[in-house]
Design a protein around this motif. Structure first.
Motif, PDB file in Angstrom:
ATOM      1  N   LEU A  58       0.820  -1.202   0.000  1.00 39.75           N
ATOM      2  CA  LEU A  58       0.000   0.000   0.000  1.00 39.75           C
ATOM      3  C   LEU A  58       0.860   1.262   0.000  1.00 39.75           C
ATOM      4  O   LEU A  58       0.337   2.356   0.198  1.00 39.75           O
ATOM      5  N   ASN A  59       2.171   1.097  -0.219  1.00 38.95           N
ATOM      6  CA  ASN A  59       3.043   2.273  -0.234  1.00 38.95           C
ATOM      7  C   ASN A  59       3.284   2.800  -1.646  1.00 38.95           C
ATOM      8  O   ASN A  59       3.899   3.847  -1.816  1.00 38.95           O
ATOM      9  N   ARG A  60       2.851   2.072  -2.630  1.00 39.32           N
ATOM     10  CA  ARG A  60       3.082   2.484  -4.020  1.00 39.32           C
ATOM     11  C   ARG A  60       1.753   2.792  -4.693  1.00 39.32           C
ATOM     12  O   ARG A  60       0.969   1.875  -4.996  1.00 39.32           O
ATOM     13  N   PRO A  61       1.439   4.047  -4.907  1.00 45.02           N
ATOM     14  CA  PRO A  61       0.158   4.447  -5.503  1.00 45.02           C
ATOM     15  C   PRO A  61      -0.122   3.782  -6.848  1.00 45.02           C
ATOM     16  O   PRO A  61      -1.281   3.536  -7.189  1.00 45.02           O
ATOM     17  N   ASP A  83      -7.244   7.990   1.212  1.00 43.70           N
ATOM     18  CA  ASP A  83      -6.119   8.725   1.782  1.00 43.70           C
ATOM     19  C   ASP A  83      -6.448   9.170   3.193  1.00 43.70           C
ATOM     20  O   ASP A  83      -7.444   8.753   3.777  1.00 43.70           O
ATOM     21  N   ARG A  84      -5.607  10.058   3.735  1.00 41.73           N
ATOM     22  CA  ARG A  84      -5.803  10.489   5.121  1.00 41.73           C
ATOM     23  C   ARG A  84      -7.111  11.233   5.306  1.00 41.73           C
ATOM     24  O   ARG A  84      -7.675  11.241   6.400  1.00 41.73           O
ATOM     25  N   VAL A 132      -2.584   1.964   7.329  1.00 47.16           N
ATOM     26  CA  VAL A 132      -1.176   1.570   7.453  1.00 47.16           C
ATOM     27  C   VAL A 132      -0.319   2.801   7.733  1.00 47.16           C
ATOM     28  O   VAL A 132      -0.818   3.932   7.795  1.00 47.16           O
ATOM     29  N   GLU A 133       0.979   2.566   7.880  1.00 39.43           N
ATOM     30  CA  GLU A 133       1.877   3.638   8.289  1.00 39.43           C
ATOM     31  C   GLU A 133       1.943   4.768   7.278  1.00 39.43           C
ATOM     32  O   GLU A 133       2.170   5.932   7.624  1.00 39.43           O
ATOM     33  N   SER A 134       1.783   4.472   6.016  1.00 40.24           N
ATOM     34  CA  SER A 134       1.851   5.512   4.993  1.00 40.24           C
ATOM     35  C   SER A 134       0.679   6.477   5.039  1.00 40.24           C
ATOM     36  O   SER A 134       0.682   7.511   4.373  1.00 40.24           O
ATOM     37  N   GLY A 135      -0.373   6.126   5.833  1.00 44.08           N
ATOM     38  CA  GLY A 135      -1.527   7.009   5.958  1.00 44.08           C
ATOM     39  C   GLY A 135      -2.728   6.558   5.176  1.00 44.08           C
ATOM     40  O   GLY A 135      -3.847   6.984   5.450  1.00 44.08           O
ATOM     41  N   VAL A 136      -2.530   5.743   4.143  1.00 44.26           N
ATOM     42  CA  VAL A 136      -3.671   5.254   3.370  1.00 44.26           C
ATOM     43  C   VAL A 136      -4.320   4.106   4.123  1.00 44.26           C
ATOM     44  O   VAL A 136      -3.740   3.525   5.054  1.00 44.26           O
ATOM     45  N   ALA A 137      -5.538   3.757   3.731  1.00 42.40           N
ATOM     46  CA  ALA A 137      -6.274   2.686   4.391  1.00 42.40           C
ATOM     47  C   ALA A 137      -6.931   1.798   3.362  1.00 42.40           C
ATOM     48  O   ALA A 137      -7.408   2.278   2.325  1.00 42.40           O
ATOM     49  N   LEU A 138      -6.933   0.507   3.641  1.00 42.71           N
ATOM     50  CA  LEU A 138      -7.641  -0.469   2.815  1.00 42.71           C
ATOM     51  C   LEU A 138      -8.997  -0.724   3.457  1.00 42.71           C
ATOM     52  O   LEU A 138      -9.081  -1.080   4.626  1.00 42.71           O
ATOM     53  N   VAL A 139     -10.038  -0.538   2.696  1.00 48.18           N
ATOM     54  CA  VAL A 139     -11.410  -0.651   3.219  1.00 48.18           C
ATOM     55  C   VAL A 139     -12.184  -1.632   2.349  1.00 48.18           C
ATOM     56  O   VAL A 139     -12.122  -1.547   1.108  1.00 48.18           O
TER      57      VAL A 139
END
Length: 470
Positions: A58-61, A83-84, A132-139
């Motif tokens: 999830l760190n690579r857009p 995103d955040r 996750v740590e990068s700020g994005v979220a899987l929903v």
């Protein structure tokens, strides 16, 4: 079919239990439908498999679209990455459903918490996810299912099967308990019913109080009724026997002396006069007894014509003492009275005079020469207590409880000689006192005499005004 109490109780219990189980099932199903429990459970199960471990990059857009497509393919749920600020960066089903509104909140514990959100067309979605740590979220999301679809879901089916099994067990246990309860109520009632039939046949019978409190109280009431019915029947038998006995003697005398006149046995003027005198005396005795019986019957039925009014009780008692003074002197005993100024009472003066005349007359007859008879009146609270005490032989304790019964007499030595009555005087006095809302009682010590006490309520202004209006 349901004519007995036991069958009706069982039917009532069955209906109540069925309604409770049906209501519980409908309530549970409505809860499942309104809360979308099946969808929530499926989301939690998927979250347990998918979101516990960081299996996706999830760190690579540039890989976001590939990630959501792969998750959707593996789980069957719509998957988005946000995103955040909650804006959607990738959506696995963007070509099938309207765009989602920004998802501002992510569950703190995706395994326990399921949230809801609406898309731009107002359709409701249930979701859970992890940031996750990068700020994005899987929903992952699932559309809220309609009621028909929820009822056909495997989870709802399992729930219904469990509910059916539990309801069946509860129904059987409840019916067994209902059978025991109905038995505990119907069985003692059946015994009381059988006892009532025997009582109607003239048998004296008692039942053992058992069952619930109300049924035990009914059993106790039945036993009391049975005792009173038996006592009443015995009283009726005694009454008939006593009347027959009391009438037999004067009738025999009347018949014998009348026969003597008819067949010429009484052939002299003196014998004829004696026979006529006996017939006259015995017929008078019969007349008095019949009159007393009719009077007692009217008092018992409450149909006696009582002329109620304010009474100066002290004057009435003084008149009683004055009336019996010659008789007391002839009997060689002392008659005294202690009657001061008494408050008025409401009653029938003639009837109350009848009561005290009877008590004083009995006291004089049962007191030997040289003895005393005292009449005392005093105020005790809201009552006036009038006592008539003699110094005669007294009354045995075992007979005190019966002296107010009809025709009850003490033994011959205490009857007052040949002029004794039929044993109705005290019974009539008791009824008269009760008709005046009063009480009469007797106490005695053998060898020391006895005392009769009459208690009458003092008249208040309301009583006096009511009597004066009537």
């Amino acid at each position: 079919m349901f004519s007995s109490l036991r069958s009706r109780l069982l039917l009532g219990f069955f209906v109540v239990i069925g309604v409770v189980l049906l209501t519980s099932a409908i309530t549970l199903l409505l809860f499942v439908a309104r809360s979308n429990l099946a969808s929530r459970l499926e989301l939690r199960s998927t979250a347990a498999r998918l979101l516990q471990q960081p299996v996706f990059e999830l760190n690579r857009p540039g890989l976001f679209d590939e990630v959501v497509a792969r998750v959707d393919e593996n789980t069957g749920f719509r998957t988005v990455i946000i995103d955040r600020n909650g804006n959607v960066l990738a959506d696995s089903q963007s070509d099938q459903f309207p765009e989602l509104r920004p998802i501002r909140r992510i569950p703190a514990d995706p395994l326990r918490e399921v949230l809801s959100i609406r898309d731009l067309e107002g359709k409701e979605w249930l979701y859970t996810g992890r940031r996750v740590e990068s700020g994005v979220a899987l929903v992952i999301l699932q559309a809220r299912q309609p009621l028909r679809q929820l009822l056909n879901s495997p989870i709802t089916g399992e729930l219904l099967r469990a509910l059916t099994q539990a309801g069946g067990v509860a129904l059987v246990l409840s019916l067994l308990l209902a059978l025991l309860i109905s038995q505990s109520v119907a069985s003692p009632l059946g015994k009381i019913s059988a006892a009532a039939h025997k009582l109607a046949e003239g048998k004296q019978i008692t039942v053992r109080p058992e069952g619930p409190k109300e049924v035990r109280m009914l059993g106790q009431a039945f036993n009391e009724m049975s005792d009173k019915v038996h006592a009443s029947q015995q009283s009726q038998r005694d009454f008939v026997a006593n009347v027959s006995h009391e009438l037999k003697t004067p009738l025999t005398s009347i018949q014998g002396f009348a026969q003597a006149i008819l067949d010429g046995t009484a052939d002299t003027p003196e014998a004829q006069h004696q026979a006529a005198q006996v017939i006259f005396d015995e017929s008078g005795r019969m007349y008095r007894m019949v009159f007393d019986l009719l009077d007692l019957a009217r008092l018992d039925a409450g149909t006696a014509d009582l002329q109620m009014g304010p009474i100066e009780l002290d004057l009435l008692l003084d008149a009683v003492v004055e009336r019996f003074s010659p008789q007391s002197k002839q009997a060689e005993l002392t008659l005294t009275s202690s009657v001061g100024k008494l408050p008025p009472v409401v009653g029938d003066g003639d009837r109350l005079s009848q009561v005290f005349n009877n008590l004083v007359d009995n006291a004089i007859k049962h007191t030997p020469p040289g003895g005393t008879v005292q009449l005392v009146a005093e105020v005790k609270g809201s009552w006036v207590a009038i006592s008539v005490q003699d110094s005669g032989a007294g009354i045995p304790e075992e007979e005190l409880s019966r002296i107010f019964e009809r025709f009850y007499q003490l033994d011959k030595s205490r009857k007052g000689g040949p002029d004794h009555g039929a044993g109705l005087g005290l019974a009539i006095a008791n009824q008269i006192v009760q008709a005046h809302q009063g009480e009469i009682s007797a106490e005695s010590v053998l060898g020391e005499g006895c005392v009769f006490v009459v208690r009458l309520p003092i008249a208040n202004r309301e009583d006096e005004s009511r009597v004066s209006r009537s």
